[in-house]
Scaffold this motif. Structure first.
Motif, PDB file in Angstrom:
ATOM      1  N   GLN A   6     -26.087  40.214 -17.983  1.00  0.00           N
ATOM      2  CA  GLN A   6     -24.671  39.913 -17.937  1.00  0.00           C
ATOM      3  C   GLN A   6     -24.189  39.196 -19.190  1.00  0.00           C
ATOM      4  O   GLN A   6     -24.919  38.396 -19.789  1.00  0.00           O
ATOM      5  N   ASP A   7     -22.979  39.507 -19.580  1.00  0.00           N
ATOM      6  CA  ASP A   7     -22.276  38.781 -20.635  1.00  0.00           C
ATOM      7  C   ASP A   7     -21.108  38.049 -19.987  1.00  0.00           C
ATOM      8  O   ASP A   7     -20.437  38.581 -19.099  1.00  0.00           O
ATOM      9  N   TYR A   8     -20.855  36.838 -20.455  1.00  0.00           N
ATOM     10  CA  TYR A   8     -19.826  36.004 -19.837  1.00  0.00           C
ATOM     11  C   TYR A   8     -18.861  35.501 -20.889  1.00  0.00           C
ATOM     12  O   TYR A   8     -19.155  35.489 -22.086  1.00  0.00           O
ATOM     13  N   ASP A   9     -17.708  35.057 -20.419  1.00  0.00           N
ATOM     14  CA  ASP A   9     -16.784  34.363 -21.310  1.00  0.00           C
ATOM     15  C   ASP A   9     -17.247  32.920 -21.502  1.00  0.00           C
ATOM     16  O   ASP A   9     -17.256  32.401 -22.619  1.00  0.00           O
ATOM     17  N   TYR A  10     -17.624  32.276 -20.396  1.00  0.00           N
ATOM     18  CA  TYR A  10     -18.081  30.891 -20.459  1.00  0.00           C
ATOM     19  C   TYR A  10     -19.376  30.742 -19.660  1.00  0.00           C
ATOM     20  O   TYR A  10     -19.529  31.334 -18.587  1.00  0.00           O
ATOM     21  N   VAL A  11     -20.272  29.913 -20.191  1.00  0.00           N
ATOM     22  CA  VAL A  11     -21.459  29.480 -19.458  1.00  0.00           C
ATOM     23  C   VAL A  11     -21.391  27.965 -19.332  1.00  0.00           C
ATOM     24  O   VAL A  11     -21.258  27.256 -20.337  1.00  0.00           O
ATOM     25  N   VAL A  12     -21.448  27.476 -18.097  1.00  0.00           N
ATOM     26  CA  VAL A  12     -21.417  26.045 -17.821  1.00  0.00           C
ATOM     27  C   VAL A  12     -22.794  25.640 -17.317  1.00  0.00           C
ATOM     28  O   VAL A  12     -23.320  26.250 -16.377  1.00  0.00           O
ATOM     29  N   VAL A  13     -23.366  24.622 -17.910  1.00  0.00           N
ATOM     30  CA  VAL A  13     -24.724  24.180 -17.576  1.00  0.00           C
ATOM     31  C   VAL A  13     -24.650  22.895 -16.760  1.00  0.00           C
ATOM     32  O   VAL A  13     -24.267  21.849 -17.272  1.00  0.00           O
ATOM     33  N   GLN A 236     -32.000  34.927 -21.437  1.00  0.00           N
ATOM     34  CA  GLN A 236     -30.844  34.367 -22.117  1.00  0.00           C
ATOM     35  C   GLN A 236     -29.594  35.103 -21.673  1.00  0.00           C
ATOM     36  O   GLN A 236     -29.641  36.270 -21.276  1.00  0.00           O
ATOM     37  N   VAL A 237     -28.490  34.377 -21.689  1.00  0.00           N
ATOM     38  CA  VAL A 237     -27.186  34.951 -21.371  1.00  0.00           C
ATOM     39  C   VAL A 237     -26.235  34.592 -22.498  1.00  0.00           C
ATOM     40  O   VAL A 237     -26.417  33.566 -23.172  1.00  0.00           O
ATOM     41  N   THR A 238     -25.231  35.395 -22.693  1.00  0.00           N
ATOM     42  CA  THR A 238     -24.278  35.158 -23.769  1.00  0.00           C
ATOM     43  C   THR A 238     -22.935  34.693 -23.222  1.00  0.00           C
ATOM     44  O   THR A 238     -22.580  34.975 -22.070  1.00  0.00           O
ATOM     45  N   ALA A 239     -22.220  33.981 -24.070  1.00  0.00           N
ATOM     46  CA  ALA A 239     -20.894  33.478 -23.723  1.00  0.00           C
ATOM     47  C   ALA A 239     -19.979  33.700 -24.923  1.00  0.00           C
ATOM     48  O   ALA A 239     -20.219  33.150 -25.993  1.00  0.00           O
ATOM     49  N   SER A 240     -18.944  34.500 -24.745  1.00  0.00           N
ATOM     50  CA  SER A 240     -18.087  34.853 -25.881  1.00  0.00           C
ATOM     51  C   SER A 240     -17.086  33.766 -26.229  1.00  0.00           C
ATOM     52  O   SER A 240     -16.641  33.671 -27.380  1.00  0.00           O
ATOM     53  N   LYS A 241     -16.708  32.921 -25.248  1.00  0.00           N
ATOM     54  CA  LYS A 241     -15.679  31.910 -25.500  1.00  0.00           C
ATOM     55  C   LYS A 241     -16.222  30.488 -25.583  1.00  0.00           C
ATOM     56  O   LYS A 241     -15.591  29.629 -26.213  1.00  0.00           O
ATOM     57  N   GLY A 242     -17.339  30.217 -24.926  1.00  0.00           N
ATOM     58  CA  GLY A 242     -17.830  28.850 -25.016  1.00  0.00           C
ATOM     59  C   GLY A 242     -19.000  28.554 -24.106  1.00  0.00           C
ATOM     60  O   GLY A 242     -19.167  29.173 -23.046  1.00  0.00           O
ATOM     61  N   VAL A 243     -19.830  27.600 -24.545  1.00  0.00           N
ATOM     62  CA  VAL A 243     -20.915  27.029 -23.751  1.00  0.00           C
ATOM     63  C   VAL A 243     -20.557  25.582 -23.481  1.00  0.00           C
ATOM     64  O   VAL A 243     -20.254  24.821 -24.416  1.00  0.00           O
ATOM     65  N   ILE A 244     -20.591  25.194 -22.229  1.00  0.00           N
ATOM     66  CA  ILE A 244     -20.239  23.830 -21.842  1.00  0.00           C
ATOM     67  C   ILE A 244     -21.454  23.172 -21.211  1.00  0.00           C
ATOM     68  O   ILE A 244     -21.944  23.629 -20.175  1.00  0.00           O
ATOM     69  N   LEU A 245     -21.961  22.114 -21.834  1.00  0.00           N
ATOM     70  CA  LEU A 245     -23.075  21.358 -21.277  1.00  0.00           C
ATOM     71  C   LEU A 245     -22.533  20.269 -20.359  1.00  0.00           C
ATOM     72  O   LEU A 245     -21.801  19.381 -20.795  1.00  0.00           O
ATOM     73  N   SER A 246     -22.896  20.356 -19.088  1.00  0.00           N
ATOM     74  CA  SER A 246     -22.530  19.336 -18.104  1.00  0.00           C
ATOM     75  C   SER A 246     -23.788  18.939 -17.335  1.00  0.00           C
ATOM     76  O   SER A 246     -23.787  18.812 -16.118  1.00  0.00           O
ATOM     77  N   ALA A 247     -24.868  18.756 -18.091  1.00  0.00           N
ATOM     78  CA  ALA A 247     -26.175  18.469 -17.496  1.00  0.00           C
ATOM     79  C   ALA A 247     -26.422  16.986 -17.305  1.00  0.00           C
ATOM     80  O   ALA A 247     -27.510  16.593 -16.894  1.00  0.00           O
ATOM     81  N   GLY A 248     -25.438  16.143 -17.628  1.00  0.00           N
ATOM     82  CA  GLY A 248     -25.563  14.729 -17.360  1.00  0.00           C
ATOM     83  C   GLY A 248     -26.011  13.916 -18.551  1.00  0.00           C
ATOM     84  O   GLY A 248     -26.325  14.431 -19.625  1.00  0.00           O
TER      85      GLY A 248
END
Length: 563
Positions: A6-13, A236-248
């Protein structure tokens, strides 16, 4: 679904408070395809029982972090180590916490944005608190459900009366209720992830039991995806608009450093090629506390092991969502400052139980009370106890998070450097003096409350109830409030648009970005910041930056309105 293709616009971790809100707000746009990745599992509905949260510590739902041995604090705890539970489950640490919701003082946020030209609390912060909270119109437009506790012990009213006798301020600068608001719905723990899951967004997918190991960066430092492991296989997965790290506060700096973003000398020592030199992992701070089982009573409160294990409590919960099983643990909060118009410097969290309430079977293991300390101090307590925790709201001690090696599965090295600044000790001692005044009020005398006058092991060389004794006491019995923040702070690691400096399309949104602790439990402030960050990210505010005044700090100039 095979996420690997899958390809995504955003990946949130990370699916904790911040990650769930960011993922939900990005997915509000049906044109965005969003993936939320969680290292833990999904849990089950029984884990939403509020009193179960404490039992998740040291379980598979907990990262089970440990600090390094402390030099100036935790001297009586097992190996001089502080235990730091953090949620490894959908919902993150909000599945383990006491669910207390406060906003903090307005001046807290002004400090965070001190380098911004035109910061205004009413414009930049308050609307996001209002957006976060249930406003009575459409309950699913908010990101969290907030309510009062369905249960309080029989000593709660006595505690409130005692506070009134002393004129304790009960406000954090915004809220005025001494009984804290809780992230709870109908007697159940209700996290930002539960609110997200209720919406069943088709353009949002959730991947569990998957450990993100690094951010994928192009040569120009543009983030285009993440690498993760699942069942010992790498994908691995791709994000075309952004990767957001919310892992603490631990997970996000760890991922950045594994990706080559962090202190260059440290990365080289870990045999990681430095890509961007930033103070990732610095500025670690925590609300430090003390005072377990410091107040004794003539008779026990109506909340203990017997009540929690009774058939009555079982039926109360499952038939009416009430009773002892709905307890949040923290029944009352109070805030204090010698100068009332200033930001509070002390918070008191009042718990109806002490660590001795279960005779040492479970609770003591949560904070690292070993056999020697138990046998020489806590086991000698022969009366019921409850806990008034003085909390240093704005500690000056700072610590670090560093990698131990470049293996993503290795826990990082956590050193909060507790009580390295004498200010923190002074505030804790001030808090103990106020507790002594507290239990000397008529309401507390009616309860038979008195100070535990057993000498604490390691402090025998000091006269009991003197300043040197209490200074020794707090250095030996140093407790975390489970509120660490700061390791990817705004202004130095991330810009005010939450984008990692020197990169594009890579963001950090969680407690690690807070430059300083708020005046109170930080979960509310973290969720508010997530609302603000989601607005900035989805409006592509990285395209509209300019230098602020004569400083070198970049701030966003987008007019990201509240939807």
């Amino acid at each position: 679904m095979d996420f690997r293709t899958q390809d995504y616009d955003y990946v949130v971790v990370g699916s904790g408070s911040a990650g769930s809100i960011v993922a939900r707000r990005l997915a509000d746009d049906v044109n965005n395809k969003v993936l939320l990745i969680e290292a833990g599992s999904s849990g089950n509905s029984l884990l939403q029982i509020p009193s179960v949260g404490v039992m998740l510590q040291n379980s598979v739902f907990d990262w089970q972090y440990r600090t390094v041995p402390q030099k100036n604090a935790c001297l009586a705890l097992d190996k001089k180590v502080s235990l730091w539970p953090m949620g490894k489950i959908l919902g993150g640490t909000s599945m383990l916490n006491n669910m207390v919701y406060v906003r903090g003082h307005p001046d807290d946020f002004a400090k965070w944005y001190k380098d911004s030209c035109d910061f205004n609390y009413t414009k930049d912060i308050l609307p996001y608190f209002e957006k976060l909270e249930h406003n009575g119109t459409n309950k699913y437009k908010c990101s969290i459900m907030i309510s009062e506790s369905p249960f309080k012990s029989n000593i709660s009213d006595y505690l409130l009366q005692a506070g009134l006798c002393l004129g304790f301020p009960i406000s954090d600068g915004v809220n005025s209720e001494p009984e804290p608001k809780l992230t709870m719905k109908n007697g159940q723990r209700w996290t930002a992830y539960h609110q997200l899951a209720k919406l069943k967004k088709r353009n949002l997918e959730v991947l569990t039991n998957s450990l993100v190991e690094k951010v994928l960066l192009r040569d120009n430092f543009e983030a285009y995806g993440v690498r993760y492991s699942h069942l010992d296989e790498h994908y691995q997965v791709t994000a075309s608009k952004g990767v957001i790290l919310s892992a603490g506060v631990i997970g996000s700096p760890k991922i950045l450093m594994l990706s080559g973003i962090g202190p260059k000398d440290h990365l080289r020592k870990m045999k990681i090629t430095p890509r961007i030199d930033l103070p990732v992992g610095d500025n670690l701070q925590d609300h430090v506390a003390t005072g377990a089982d410091l107040v004794l009573l003539d008779s026990p409160p109506n909340l203990g092991v017997r009540q929690m294990t009774s058939y009555s409590s079982f039926f109360q919960y499952f038939l009416s969502s009430k009773g002892p099983w709905t307890t949040a643990g923290c029944e009352n909060v109070a805030f204090f400052n010698a100068e009332p118009e200033n930001v509070p410097e002390l918070q008191f969290m009042i718990l109806p139980l002490g660590f001795t309430s279960d005779q040492g079977k479970f609770l003591r293991s949560l904070v690292g009370i070993g056999d020697s300390l138990w046998n020489n101090y806590f086991a000698k307590i022969n009366k019921p106890s409850f806990t008034v925790l003085p909390v240093v709201l704005h500690p000056k001690s700072r610590g670090t998070v560093r990698l131990k090696n470049k293996n993503p599965k290795t826990p990082p090295r956590i050193d909060p450097n507790y009580l390295s600044d004498s200010y923190d000790v002074e505030i804790l001692v001030e808090g103990i003096e106020m507790i002594k005044s507290f239990i000397d009020t008529p309401p507390m005398r009616r309860l038979g409350a008195r100070l535990n006058n057993n000498t604490f092991p390691g402090c025998e060389g000091h006269t009991f109830d003197t300043t040197p004794y209490w200074e020794c006491y707090v250095r030996h019995l140093t407790l975390t409030s489970y509120h660490p923040v700061g390791t990817c702070q705004l202004g130095s690691v991330v810009d005010y648009d939450f984008q990692v400096r020197g990169t594009s399309k890579l963001y950090v949104v969680d407690g690690s970005v807070l430059p300083e602790l708020p005046s109170g439990n930080p979960n509310g402030a973290i969720m508010m910041m997530a609302e603000r960050a989601a607005d900035i990210i989805k409006h592509h505010c990285w395209l509209s930056q300019r230098k602020c005044c004569a400083t070198e700090v970049f701030v966003d100039q987008c007019n990201c309105g509240v939807n």
